[in-house]
Design a protein around this motif. Structure first.
Motif, mmCIF file in Angstrom:
data_model
loop_
_atom_site.group_PDB
_atom_site.id
_atom_site.type_symbol
_atom_site.label_atom_id
_atom_site.label_comp_id
_atom_site.label_asym_id
_atom_site.label_seq_id
_atom_site.Cartn_x
_atom_site.Cartn_y
_atom_site.Cartn_z
ATOM 1 N N GLN A 6 0.814 -1.208 0.000
ATOM 2 C CA GLN A 6 0.000 0.000 0.000
ATOM 3 C C GLN A 6 0.855 1.267 0.000
ATOM 4 O O GLN A 6 0.391 2.306 -0.443
ATOM 5 N N GLN A 7 2.060 1.187 0.514
ATOM 6 C CA GLN A 7 2.935 2.353 0.609
ATOM 7 C C GLN A 7 4.320 1.989 0.067
ATOM 8 O O GLN A 7 4.747 0.847 0.185
ATOM 9 N N PRO A 8 5.040 2.956 -0.487
ATOM 10 C CA PRO A 8 6.397 2.663 -0.953
ATOM 11 C C PRO A 8 7.348 2.449 0.224
ATOM 12 O O PRO A 8 7.179 3.043 1.283
ATOM 13 N N SER A 9 8.315 1.602 0.019
ATOM 14 C CA SER A 9 9.355 1.402 1.028
ATOM 15 C C SER A 9 10.475 2.417 0.784
ATOM 16 O O SER A 9 10.577 3.011 -0.294
ATOM 17 N N GLN A 10 11.317 2.586 1.781
ATOM 18 C CA GLN A 10 12.457 3.492 1.631
ATOM 19 C C GLN A 10 13.384 2.981 0.532
ATOM 20 O O GLN A 10 13.900 3.765 -0.259
ATOM 21 N N GLU A 11 13.561 1.678 0.442
ATOM 22 C CA GLU A 11 14.417 1.088 -0.594
ATOM 23 C C GLU A 11 13.862 1.375 -1.988
ATOM 24 O O GLU A 11 14.615 1.670 -2.920
ATOM 25 N N ALA A 12 12.533 1.292 -2.128
ATOM 26 C CA ALA A 12 11.915 1.568 -3.426
ATOM 27 C C ALA A 12 12.121 3.024 -3.822
ATOM 28 O O ALA A 12 12.385 3.328 -4.985
ATOM 29 N N ALA A 13 12.006 3.937 -2.867
ATOM 30 C CA ALA A 13 12.227 5.358 -3.147
ATOM 31 C C ALA A 13 13.671 5.607 -3.580
ATOM 32 O O ALA A 13 13.920 6.347 -4.538
ATOM 33 N N ILE A 14 14.607 4.972 -2.914
ATOM 34 C CA ILE A 14 16.028 5.115 -3.286
ATOM 35 C C ILE A 14 16.255 4.603 -4.704
ATOM 36 O O ILE A 14 16.930 5.252 -5.516
ATOM 37 N N ARG A 15 15.672 3.439 -5.028
ATOM 38 C CA ARG A 15 15.819 2.891 -6.386
ATOM 39 C C ARG A 15 15.222 3.836 -7.420
ATOM 40 O O ARG A 15 15.807 4.060 -8.484
ATOM 41 N N LEU A 16 14.039 4.405 -7.123
ATOM 42 C CA LEU A 16 13.403 5.305 -8.071
ATOM 43 C C LEU A 16 14.277 6.529 -8.337
ATOM 44 O O LEU A 16 14.527 6.887 -9.490
ATOM 45 N N PHE A 17 14.767 7.162 -7.287
ATOM 46 C CA PHE A 17 15.568 8.370 -7.480
ATOM 47 C C PHE A 17 16.946 8.078 -8.063
ATOM 48 O O PHE A 17 17.521 8.923 -8.736
ATOM 49 N N SER A 18 17.450 6.888 -7.846
ATOM 50 C CA SER A 18 18.759 6.546 -8.427
ATOM 51 C C SER A 18 18.677 6.339 -9.937
ATOM 52 O O SER A 18 19.701 6.299 -10.609
ATOM 53 N N ARG A 19 17.465 6.241 -10.478
ATOM 54 C CA ARG A 19 17.297 6.125 -11.932
ATOM 55 C C ARG A 19 17.602 7.439 -12.640
ATOM 56 O O ARG A 19 17.773 7.470 -13.862
ATOM 57 N N ASN A 20 17.648 8.535 -11.900
ATOM 58 C CA ASN A 20 17.921 9.854 -12.468
ATOM 59 C C ASN A 20 17.022 10.161 -13.665
ATOM 60 O O ASN A 20 17.495 10.572 -14.727
ATOM 61 N N ILE A 21 15.743 9.983 -13.487
ATOM 62 C CA ILE A 21 14.771 10.258 -14.543
ATOM 63 C C ILE A 21 14.723 11.764 -14.764
ATOM 64 O O ILE A 21 14.475 12.531 -13.841
ATOM 65 N N SER A 22 14.978 12.202 -15.999
ATOM 66 C CA SER A 22 15.050 13.632 -16.259
ATOM 67 C C SER A 22 13.802 14.188 -16.929
ATOM 68 O O SER A 22 13.598 15.393 -16.935
ATOM 69 N N GLY A 23 12.964 13.358 -17.493
ATOM 70 C CA GLY A 23 11.783 13.842 -18.194
ATOM 71 C C GLY A 23 10.507 13.312 -17.601
ATOM 72 O O GLY A 23 10.449 12.958 -16.420
#
Length: 142
Positions: A6-23
Motif C-alpha cells: 500500500q505504501q512505498p518502502s524506503q528502498e523503493a524510493a532510493i531505487r526510483l531516485f537513483s534512476r535519475n529520470i530527467s523527463g
C-alpha cells in the motif's frame, strides 16, 4: 511475509531516485479494493455510514485531482480491471490508472503538497493491495 502493498518502502524510493529520470514519468497503478472501506487509521475521514472501498477511493481521486493538475500532472486513464489474460490466474485488479507527471520532482511536489496530504487517508481506507510502477518512455528507434 506480507504480499499486500500500500505504501512505498524506503528502498523503493532510493531505487526510483537513483534512476535519475530527467523527463516525464507515467505511473501505472494497479489497485485492489476492500469490500468495505476501513477508516481505522484515519477515523476523522470516516463517513457516517460504511462505504465500499471503491467509493472511498473515488473520494481520494476527487480530493487529489486538483493537486495533481496544480503540479502539472494529469490523469491519463482510469479503467476497470479484472483477471489477467496473461499472468497469475489467482491475481486480479479492480482498477487500473495511468497518471503522468512532467518530471519526478513534480510528482514529489504533488505527493508532499500540504493540501494533498490531507486526502490519502481515503486511499488507505479503500485499498487492500496495490502496485505502482514508474514508467519512462523509451527513445524512438528510427
Amino acid at each position: 511475509m506480507d504480499d499486500n502493498y500500500q505504501q512505498p518502502s524506503q528502498e523503493a524510493a532510493i531505487r526510483l531516485f537513483s534512476r535519475n529520470i530527467s523527463g516525464p514519468v507515467v505511473m501505472l497503478n494497479l489497485l485492489r479494493f476492500r469490500k468495505v472501506a476501513d477508516y481505522t487509521v484515519n477515523p476523522e475521514l470516516s463517513p457516517d455510514q460504511p462505504i465500499t472501498g471503491r467509493a472511498a477511493f473515488q473520494r481520494y481521486v476527487d480530493h487529489s485531482l486538483p493537486h495533481l493538475h496544480q503540479s502539472g500532472g494529469e490523469l491519463l486513464f482510469m479503467g476497470q480491471g479484472s483477471h489477467y489474460f496473461i499472468g497469475p490466474p489467482n491475481e486480479q485488479w479492480d482498477l487500473v490508472m495511468l497518471g503522468r507527471q512532467g518530471a519526478l520532482a513534480s510528482f514529489m511536489a504533488f505527493a508532499s503538497h500540504t493540501g494533498y496530504v490531507a486526502g490519502p487517508g481515503h486511499r488507505t481506507a479503500a485499498v487492500v493491495d496495490s502496485r505502482l510502477l514508474p514508467v519512462v518512455e523509451m527513445p524512438r528507434q528510427t
